[in-house]
Design a protein around this motif. Sequence first.
Motif, PDB file in Angstrom:
ATOM      1  N   ALA A  86      30.192  11.869  50.420  1.00 32.77           N
ATOM      2  CA  ALA A  86      31.022  11.741  49.223  1.00 32.77           C
ATOM      3  C   ALA A  86      30.401  12.411  47.998  1.00 32.77           C
ATOM      4  O   ALA A  86      31.108  12.962  47.166  1.00 32.77           O
ATOM      5  N   ALA A  87      29.075  12.365  47.896  1.00 27.04           N
ATOM      6  CA  ALA A  87      28.425  12.883  46.688  1.00 27.04           C
ATOM      7  C   ALA A  87      27.971  14.325  46.867  1.00 27.04           C
ATOM      8  O   ALA A  87      27.353  14.675  47.868  1.00 27.04           O
ATOM      9  N   GLN A  88      28.280  15.142  45.867  1.00 27.78           N
ATOM     10  CA  GLN A  88      27.709  16.478  45.822  1.00 27.78           C
ATOM     11  C   GLN A  88      26.263  16.326  45.379  1.00 27.78           C
ATOM     12  O   GLN A  88      25.903  15.357  44.714  1.00 27.78           O
ATOM     13  N   MET A  89      25.434  17.277  45.713  1.00 33.19           N
ATOM     14  CA  MET A  89      24.025  17.187  45.373  1.00 33.19           C
ATOM     15  C   MET A  89      23.834  17.130  43.849  1.00 33.19           C
ATOM     16  O   MET A  89      23.027  16.332  43.353  1.00 33.19           O
ATOM     17  N   SER A  90      24.577  17.939  43.105  1.00 32.03           N
ATOM     18  CA  SER A  90      24.449  17.925  41.647  1.00 32.03           C
ATOM     19  C   SER A  90      24.886  16.579  41.077  1.00 32.03           C
ATOM     20  O   SER A  90      24.280  16.075  40.125  1.00 32.03           O
ATOM     21  N   THR A  91      25.918  15.982  41.652  1.00 30.17           N
ATOM     22  CA  THR A  91      26.395  14.679  41.211  1.00 30.17           C
ATOM     23  C   THR A  91      25.346  13.612  41.508  1.00 30.17           C
ATOM     24  O   THR A  91      25.049  12.756  40.674  1.00 30.17           O
ATOM     25  N   TRP A  92      24.772  13.668  42.703  1.00 27.60           N
ATOM     26  CA  TRP A  92      23.752  12.704  43.093  1.00 27.60           C
ATOM     27  C   TRP A  92      22.542  12.814  42.165  1.00 27.60           C
ATOM     28  O   TRP A  92      22.028  11.808  41.675  1.00 27.60           O
TER      29      TRP A  92
ATOM     30  N   GLU B 285      27.466  23.437  51.262  1.00 23.99           N
ATOM     31  CA  GLU B 285      26.777  23.905  52.461  1.00 23.99           C
ATOM     32  C   GLU B 285      25.524  24.696  52.111  1.00 23.99           C
ATOM     33  O   GLU B 285      24.482  24.544  52.749  1.00 23.99           O
ATOM     34  N   ILE B 286      25.633  25.534  51.100  1.00 31.98           N
ATOM     35  CA  ILE B 286      24.475  26.327  50.666  1.00 31.98           C
ATOM     36  C   ILE B 286      23.357  25.395  50.207  1.00 31.98           C
ATOM     37  O   ILE B 286      22.198  25.527  50.621  1.00 31.98           O
ATOM     38  N   GLU B 287      23.708  24.418  49.350  1.00 35.03           N
ATOM     39  CA  GLU B 287      22.702  23.502  48.826  1.00 35.03           C
ATOM     40  C   GLU B 287      22.115  22.633  49.932  1.00 35.03           C
ATOM     41  O   GLU B 287      20.909  22.388  49.964  1.00 35.03           O
ATOM     42  N   ALA B 288      22.945  22.178  50.877  1.00 36.11           N
ATOM     43  CA  ALA B 288      22.446  21.370  51.988  1.00 36.11           C
ATOM     44  C   ALA B 288      21.499  22.197  52.860  1.00 36.11           C
ATOM     45  O   ALA B 288      20.467  21.687  53.320  1.00 36.11           O
ATOM     46  N   GLY B 289      21.830  23.456  53.076  1.00 40.77           N
ATOM     47  CA  GLY B 289      20.954  24.330  53.848  1.00 40.77           C
ATOM     48  C   GLY B 289      19.621  24.548  53.156  1.00 40.77           C
ATOM     49  O   GLY B 289      18.561  24.511  53.800  1.00 40.77           O
ATOM     50  N   LEU B 290      19.678  24.771  51.856  1.00 41.73           N
ATOM     51  CA  LEU B 290      18.433  24.932  51.096  1.00 41.73           C
ATOM     52  C   LEU B 290      17.594  23.663  51.148  1.00 41.73           C
ATOM     53  O   LEU B 290      16.368  23.721  51.321  1.00 41.73           O
TER      54      LEU B 290
ATOM     55  N   LEU C  89      15.866  24.469  43.166  1.00 38.96           N
ATOM     56  CA  LEU C  89      15.488  24.139  41.787  1.00 38.96           C
ATOM     57  C   LEU C  89      16.151  25.091  40.796  1.00 38.96           C
ATOM     58  O   LEU C  89      16.649  24.667  39.755  1.00 38.96           O
ATOM     59  N   ASP C  90      16.144  26.381  41.113  1.00 40.76           N
ATOM     60  CA  ASP C  90      16.774  27.369  40.233  1.00 40.76           C
ATOM     61  C   ASP C  90      18.275  27.122  40.113  1.00 40.76           C
ATOM     62  O   ASP C  90      18.865  27.343  39.067  1.00 40.76           O
ATOM     63  N   ARG C  91      18.865  26.684  41.200  1.00 36.57           N
ATOM     64  CA  ARG C  91      20.309  26.482  41.253  1.00 36.57           C
ATOM     65  C   ARG C  91      20.743  25.221  40.494  1.00 36.57           C
ATOM     66  O   ARG C  91      21.745  25.231  39.785  1.00 36.57           O
ATOM     67  N   LEU C  92      19.995  24.119  40.654  1.00 39.28           N
ATOM     68  CA  LEU C  92      20.421  22.837  40.104  1.00 39.28           C
ATOM     69  C   LEU C  92      19.578  22.353  38.917  1.00 39.28           C
ATOM     70  O   LEU C  92      20.020  21.495  38.154  1.00 39.28           O
ATOM     71  N   GLY C  93      18.375  22.899  38.778  1.00 38.78           N
ATOM     72  CA  GLY C  93      17.451  22.409  37.764  1.00 38.78           C
ATOM     73  C   GLY C  93      17.859  22.602  36.320  1.00 38.78           C
ATOM     74  O   GLY C  93      17.756  21.656  35.528  1.00 38.78           O
ATOM     75  N   PRO C  94      18.332  23.781  35.915  1.00 35.89           N
ATOM     76  CA  PRO C  94      18.630  23.974  34.492  1.00 35.89           C
ATOM     77  C   PRO C  94      19.691  23.016  33.948  1.00 35.89           C
ATOM     78  O   PRO C  94      19.531  22.458  32.861  1.00 35.89           O
ATOM     79  N   ARG C  95      20.740  22.809  34.702  1.00 38.73           N
ATOM     80  CA  ARG C  95      21.797  21.903  34.246  1.00 38.73           C
ATOM     81  C   ARG C  95      21.282  20.464  34.198  1.00 38.73           C
ATOM     82  O   ARG C  95      21.587  19.715  33.271  1.00 38.73           O
ATOM     83  N   LEU C  96      20.483  20.085  35.183  1.00 38.36           N
ATOM     84  CA  LEU C  96      19.915  18.744  35.205  1.00 38.36           C
ATOM     85  C   LEU C  96      18.944  18.563  34.036  1.00 38.36           C
ATOM     86  O   LEU C  96      18.897  17.499  33.416  1.00 38.36           O
ATOM     87  N   MET C  97      18.196  19.594  33.711  1.00 33.83           N
ATOM     88  CA  MET C  97      17.269  19.522  32.580  1.00 33.83           C
ATOM     89  C   MET C  97      18.028  19.371  31.269  1.00 33.83           C
ATOM     90  O   MET C  97      17.656  18.561  30.411  1.00 33.83           O
ATOM     91  N   ALA C  98      19.097  20.149  31.093  1.00 37.79           N
ATOM     92  CA  ALA C  98      19.894  20.043  29.865  1.00 37.79           C
ATOM     93  C   ALA C  98      20.463  18.633  29.722  1.00 37.79           C
ATOM     94  O   ALA C  98      20.437  18.039  28.633  1.00 37.79           O
ATOM     95  N   PHE C  99      20.976  18.100  30.814  1.00 35.93           N
ATOM     96  CA  PHE C  99      21.506  16.739  30.797  1.00 35.93           C
ATOM     97  C   PHE C  99      20.403  15.734  30.467  1.00 35.93           C
ATOM     98  O   PHE C  99      20.583  14.849  29.624  1.00 35.93           O
ATOM     99  N   SER C 100      19.256  15.871  31.090  1.00 36.59           N
ATOM    100  CA  SER C 100      18.144  14.947  30.863  1.00 36.59           C
ATOM    101  C   SER C 100      17.652  15.016  29.427  1.00 36.59           C
ATOM    102  O   SER C 100      17.297  13.988  28.838  1.00 36.59           O
ATOM    103  N   LEU C 101      17.639  16.202  28.842  1.00 35.78           N
ATOM    104  CA  LEU C 101      17.244  16.326  27.433  1.00 35.78           C
ATOM    105  C   LEU C 101      18.194  15.548  26.534  1.00 35.78           C
ATOM    106  O   LEU C 101      17.762  14.872  25.596  1.00 35.78           O
ATOM    107  N   ARG C 102      19.471  15.651  26.803  1.00 39.22           N
ATOM    108  CA  ARG C 102      20.446  14.910  25.998  1.00 39.22           C
ATOM    109  C   ARG C 102      20.282  13.402  26.194  1.00 39.22           C
ATOM    110  O   ARG C 102      20.421  12.635  25.255  1.00 39.22           O
ATOM    111  N   MET C 103      19.989  12.991  27.404  1.00 35.16           N
ATOM    112  CA  MET C 103      19.866  11.569  27.701  1.00 35.16           C
ATOM    113  C   MET C 103      18.584  10.962  27.152  1.00 35.16           C
ATOM    114  O   MET C 103      18.478   9.758  26.987  1.00 35.16           O
TER     115      MET C 103
END
Length: 190
Positions: free
Chosen positions: A72-78, A6-11, A27-41
């Motif tokens: 069905a999909a969480q924003m981080s999963t998507w 709900e917080i992420e959907a509101g943002l 971006l602050d909430r979801l970006g760092p983890r996505l960046m770490a994943f993207s670096l590995r990929m």
Amino acid sequence: MEDAREIEAGLLARAGQGDGAAAAALLDRLGPRLMAFSLRMTAGDRALAEDIVQEAFLRLWKRAASWDAAGAAQMSTWLGRVAANLAVDAKRRSARIAPLDDAGEPADDAMPVLAGMIRAEGLSALDAALASLPDRQRQAVVLRHVEGYSNPDIAAMLGCGVEAVESLTARGKRRLADLLRDTEGDDHGR
């Protein structure tokens, strides 16, 4: 109390209406983890990983008005699925694999120099081994054991079943163990 969805959907909704502070918070909430994943990929290609993160968020912004927080999909999963697809597409476009120089842990100034060199060598071997795995195995292993996603979340990101994720992860871990064991044997043969 609002849950993360709900917080992420509101943002996202506020960001879609032009609220820069909401966009920055998301971006602050979801970006760092996505960046770490993207670096590995991307085998540590920071510029490519940044491009992937930027493109994933651009695609998210475009969906702001129609995002279904109860879907069905969480924003981080998507975002993870979009980033994984973009990384595979980039790898297909470019046959080169960049060394993973700058994606490691921040250096600990208190760590003795020799221990730091050993740790860096180990991370380099792990990154090289990860880069040699087939795309789907690498994605499953990184998402599960580096990023800490659950198997159902990984299944949603990769577009497959939980059993397939378990199989990909198990095969990837076995292959990594073999590759790292071979690397360790090579070091002792010097």
